[in-house]
Design an enzyme around this catalytic site. Structure first.
Site, PDB file in Angstrom:
ATOM      1  CD  GLU A 206      -3.079   0.812   2.288  1.00 11.34           C
ATOM      2  OE1 GLU A 206      -3.532  -0.275   2.368  1.00 11.34           O
ATOM      3  OE2 GLU A 206      -3.892   1.771   2.593  1.00 11.34           O
TER       4      GLU A 206
ATOM      5  CG  ASP B 250      -3.134  10.976   5.642  1.00 11.01           C
ATOM      6  OD1 ASP B 250      -2.057  10.351   6.150  1.00 11.01           O
ATOM      7  OD2 ASP B 250      -3.827  10.396   4.703  1.00 11.01           O
TER       8      ASP B 250
ATOM      9  CG  ASN C 196      -5.134  -0.328   5.977  1.00 10.07           C
ATOM     10  OD1 ASN C 196      -5.842   0.147   6.919  1.00 10.07           O
ATOM     11  ND2 ASN C 196      -4.639   0.442   4.908  1.00 10.07           N
TER      12      ASN C 196
ATOM     13  CD  GLU D 139      -0.640   8.351   1.224  1.00 12.56           C
ATOM     14  OE1 GLU D 139      -0.287   7.924   2.253  1.00 12.56           O
ATOM     15  OE2 GLU D 139      -1.580   8.123   1.140  1.00 12.56           O
TER      16      GLU D 139
ATOM     17  CE  LYS E   4      -5.831   2.769   8.927  1.00 13.03           C
ATOM     18  NZ  LYS E   4      -5.657   2.823   7.626  1.00 13.03           N
TER      19      LYS E   4
ATOM     20  CD  GLU F  68      -7.837   6.029   6.382  1.00  7.22           C
ATOM     21  OE1 GLU F  68      -7.651   6.982   5.830  1.00  7.22           O
ATOM     22  OE2 GLU F  68      -6.923   5.040   6.249  1.00  7.22           O
TER      23      GLU F  68
ATOM     24  CE  LYS G  77      -1.280   8.450   9.296  1.00 11.28           C
ATOM     25  NZ  LYS G  77      -1.964   8.211   7.939  1.00 11.28           N
TER      26      LYS G  77
HETATM   27  C1  BDP Z   1      -3.393   7.373   4.336  1.00  7.55           C
HETATM   28  C2  BDP Z   1      -3.097   6.443   3.184  1.00  7.55           C
HETATM   29  C3  BDP Z   1      -3.539   5.052   3.528  1.00  7.55           C
HETATM   30  C4  BDP Z   1      -3.254   4.394   4.792  1.00  7.55           C
HETATM   31  C5  BDP Z   1      -3.623   5.456   5.620  1.00  7.55           C
HETATM   32  C6  BDP Z   1      -2.915   5.141   7.317  1.00  7.55           C
HETATM   33  O1  BDP Z   1      -3.653   6.834   2.105  1.00  7.55           O
HETATM   34  O2  BDP Z   1      -3.504   4.061   2.220  1.00  7.55           O
HETATM   35  O3  BDP Z   1      -4.072   3.394   5.059  1.00  7.55           O
HETATM   36  O4  BDP Z   1      -3.145   6.865   5.608  1.00  7.55           O
HETATM   37  O5  BDP Z   1      -1.869   5.646   7.511  1.00  7.55           O
HETATM   38  O6  BDP Z   1      -2.293   8.558   4.214  1.00  7.55           O
HETATM   39  O7  BDP Z   1      -3.533   4.352   7.977  1.00  7.55           O
END
Ligand code: BDP
Length: 704
Positions: free
Chosen positions: A156, A359, A199, A387, A276, A280, A354
């Site tokens: 990912e 993000d 994830n 990213e 996590k 999301e 973070k």
């Molecule tokens: C976002 C990403 C996603 C990650 C998420 C995370 O787009 O792919 O799963 O953060 O940090 O920036 O959990």
């Protein structure tokens, strides 16, 4: 050169360089092949042979005069009856004493000794033959790397091919690249790697995969690196056949205790879990109306008897607001969720935060959560994988961005409270703390997909050890180790890299807007129009009169009030908010004057033209290095810089046109809207191609 050796090439010094007095032999005080001290001995042998063409023999005992001795201080004491280390060493620290060919490299532990060996070799490889005598200790015990690798081998947000760890649902059979990666990481003093995606797939902890990841841990061990795993919170149901994953349920507790026991049976030095949850769409304790502390402590208690730790992510924002609720703000989520739980987390829980409240954007304020957990250990999460920042197709040297966060003073209780002193544990006297960086290397020979992007990985390790190190000096060390000692090469790469984050910010999102990438899928390339139309909460609130998200307490979402009073007051007021975060905190007219006296809209226009121009210059700068850098890497970087030069124009035009359209305000310099050389994709015909409906449609040109 294909880049696979990264900064550990041990290339011969340029002709004309004198050879220093070198040790005549190497004493590595542990002869067991799985020990970091043994690795250090091998590395010294390899390095000195590469740089000077001299092959030294490695022994476990012998005389120390004119030898390079590497081991722990206690191993040294045992053999020689004395301890030369004059300063205090803490865990992972080391002592380096170079007196011509007599070299002492002594760690507090074996890992520290290995770090010291790499330090000595780094000096030699850069032609630094000074006599030195010093001790160095880490800023924090947690210096981790996260890999978002899936069990099927995909990654990912990975931009360099498939996983080095997994393939086809299993641990890869050939772990050569894992061993090479471990070597790179140990040279920058990383001490643990979480190998699978946050994830997480519940199959990670089935019996076969536990045995598989144990093989990875075996490969890491000689490099002093521990293995960690991400977990799926619902594993008790999905894999364990329980009817619940409620963290307070006794069967669930017993389940996780058993899984943890099984892991330690295979991996005695397992580092711990990364979680996590409730984020999301991932399952978590909130599903059962339990707190996030209940969730974290579930794992903490399973790990505690073995000395493991839980990195519990603060990236929790499942509860996005109802549509039309203008007060809703995803940026508020972390403090709202975690601050009330301060003091309820077990001692071996670390909240992994973070750097900014949204993000990994091109510019964010420091997450206010760093100021709100005085009774909890914390770590900062950074992202080496670019990213939102060009995905390694754009040169963006990240340390200057990271430093805006780590050097920020949160003024907790009106006292100095730099983020870096919070996360190291110093400010709130926490026993644990540190950092994790999402890296996502792949099987590509360059590791990250781009040679120049590797400076970010190198710098991350150097900073995690000492957050006060100078970003530019780190970059220059990296450049000399990666591309050699030619001053033009070092100067040029320094200039390009130091200009790169400001350039990217200039042609993407300015003044504290979000990065303005496509937000729905790729996170690559410009797509400002999607931002305010998604449920992801990365809003800019742009309309035809103004832009920016009002996050003040008095008229906005209240986010600024999450900071301690001095900082909150600064951000509450348009006048005292720095320009670079203006639109993060305030909604203003496009004609609002900045401290630079420009209007917001003119700043957008000028910044985008300037940023794209800088990216054009990178091409010429790089071209000037032809013949000074080997052809393979020269061509590879040239290709990427040319892409960036073109893509920065796409960025520039997409963003300035968008704001020109919504605001209706012309560019003072008359540039916007004039594209004498542009050919629209819609007007082109390619023979042999057929029309295709692009998914997602936003990625297509002229989408409405
Ligand atoms: C976002 C990403 C996603 C990650 C998420 C995370 O787009 O792919 O799963 O953060 O940090 O920036 O959990």
């Amino acid at each position: 050169e294909n880049g696979r050796q990264a900064w550990l090439r041990y290339a011969p010094l340029p002709r004309g360089h004198s050879t220093p007095t070198l040790p005549s032999t190497i004493l590595a005080l542990n002869s067991s092949a799985s020990s970091p001290v043994y690795t250090a001995g091998q590395e010294l042998q390899k390095g000195i042979q590469g740089i000077f063409g001299k092959r030294l023999s490695v022994h476990a005992t012998g005389k120390q005069a004119s030898s390079a001795v590497v081991g722990t201080a206690s191993q040294f004491q045992k053999l020689f009856g004395s301890n030369p280390v004059k300063d205090e060493l803490i865990e992972d620290g080391f002592w380096l004493n170079v007196k011509g060919g007599t070299v002492q490299i002594l760690g507090q532990n074996e890992r520290g000794a290995l770090y010291g060996a790499f330090e000595y070799l780094s000096m030699l490889a850069q032609g630094n033959f000074s006599n030195v005598e010093y001790a160095t200790n880490p800023a924090a015990p947690i210096r981790w790397v996260n890999s978002w690798d899936n069990m099927d081998g995909s990654i990912e947000r990975g931009f360099a091919g498939k996983s080095v760890f997994f393939a086809g649902g299993h641990v890869a059979s050939n772990l050569t690249r894992v061993s090479e990666y471990a070597r790179l990481l140990s040279s920058i003093r990383i001490n643990a790697v979480v190998v699978n995606n946050v994830n997480a797939n519940f199959t990670t902890v089935n019996a076969e995969n536990i045995a598989g990841v144990a093989r990875i841990a075996d490969v890491f061990r000689p490099y002093g690196i521990q293995l960690g795993l991400s977990l799926d919170f619902a594993t008790p149901m999905k894999l364990g056949n329980l009817s619940t994953y409620d963290p307070l349920d006794s069967e669930v507790i017993a389940y996780w205790n058993a899984v943890t026991q099984q892991i330690y049976d295979h991996i005695f030095d397992f580092a711990g879990y990364l979680v996590k949850a409730d984020s999301e769409g991932t399952p978590g304790p909130l599903v059962y109306n339990r707190t996030l502390a209940d969730g974290a402590n579930l794992f903490a208690r399973a790990l505690q008897p073995f000395g493991g730790i839980v990195m519990y992510r603060a990236f929790v924002y499942n509860q996005l607001p109802d549509e039309g609720d203008w007060k809703a703000d995803r940026a508020n989520a972390a403090v709202d969720y975690f601050q009330p739980l301060d003091g309820q987390f077990d001692d071996n829980v670390i909240i992994q935060i973070k750097y900014g409240p949204i993000d990994f954007q091109v510019r964010e304020p420091a997450s206010p959560l760093f100021a709100n957990l005085p009774n909890t250990s914390t770590a900062i999460e950074l992202q080496v994988a670019q990213e939102y920042l060009g995905q390694q197709c754009h040169l963006v040297y990240l340390p200057p961005l990271w430093r805006t966060i780590l050097d920020f003073d949160l003024r907790v209780d009106n006292q100095s409270s730099l983020v870096r002193n919070v996360v190291t544990g110093e400010r709130f006297k926490r026993p644990l703390g540190g950092s994790a960086a999402v890296v996502n290397v792949g099987l590509n020979d360059t590791w990250l997909g781009s040679h120049l992007a590797m400076s970010n990985l190198y710098a991350y390790g150097r900073l995690a050890w000492d957050w006060t190190s100078d970003s530019e000096e780190i970059l220059q060390d990296w450049t000399r180790l990666t591309f050699g000692l030619d001053k033009t090469v070092v100067d040029t790469i320094t200039q390009m890299s130091m200009a790169s984050w400001p350039a990217y910010e200039n042609y993407s999102g300015n003044l504290g807007e979000q990065t303005l990438t496509d937000i729905l899928y790729t996170h690559f390339g410009p797509n400002p129009q999607t931002l305010d139309n998604t449920p992801w909460g990365q809003w800019t609130r742009a309309d035809h009169t103004g832009i920016g998200m009002d996050r003040t307490v008095s008229t906005g979402t209240g986010f600024s009030g999450q900071y301690p009073p001095e900082v909150a007051a600064m951000y509450e007021d348009v006048e005292t908010t720095p320009d670079d975060l203006l639109l993060w905190f305030h909604h203003v007219n496009y004609t609002q004057k900045l401290k630079s006296a420009k209007t917001v809209i003119q700043h957008f226009y000028d910044a985008h033209y300037e940023g794209a121009e800088t990216a054009q210059r990178f091409v010429q700068m790089w071209q000037s290095l032809k013949g000074k850098v080997d052809d393979e890497r020269f061509e590879d970087v040239l290709f990427r810089q040319s892409f960036q030069a073109g893509h920065s124009i796409v960025w520039r035009d997409a963003v300035v046109n968008f704001y020109n359209n919504v605001s209706g305000i012309p560019d003072d310099a008359g540039r916007v809207g004039h594209h004498p050389f542009r050919i629209e994709g819609e007007n082109m015909v390619l023979s042999g191609y057929r029309p295709y409906a692009v998914t997602p449609f936003e990625a297509a040109s002229n989408a409405t």
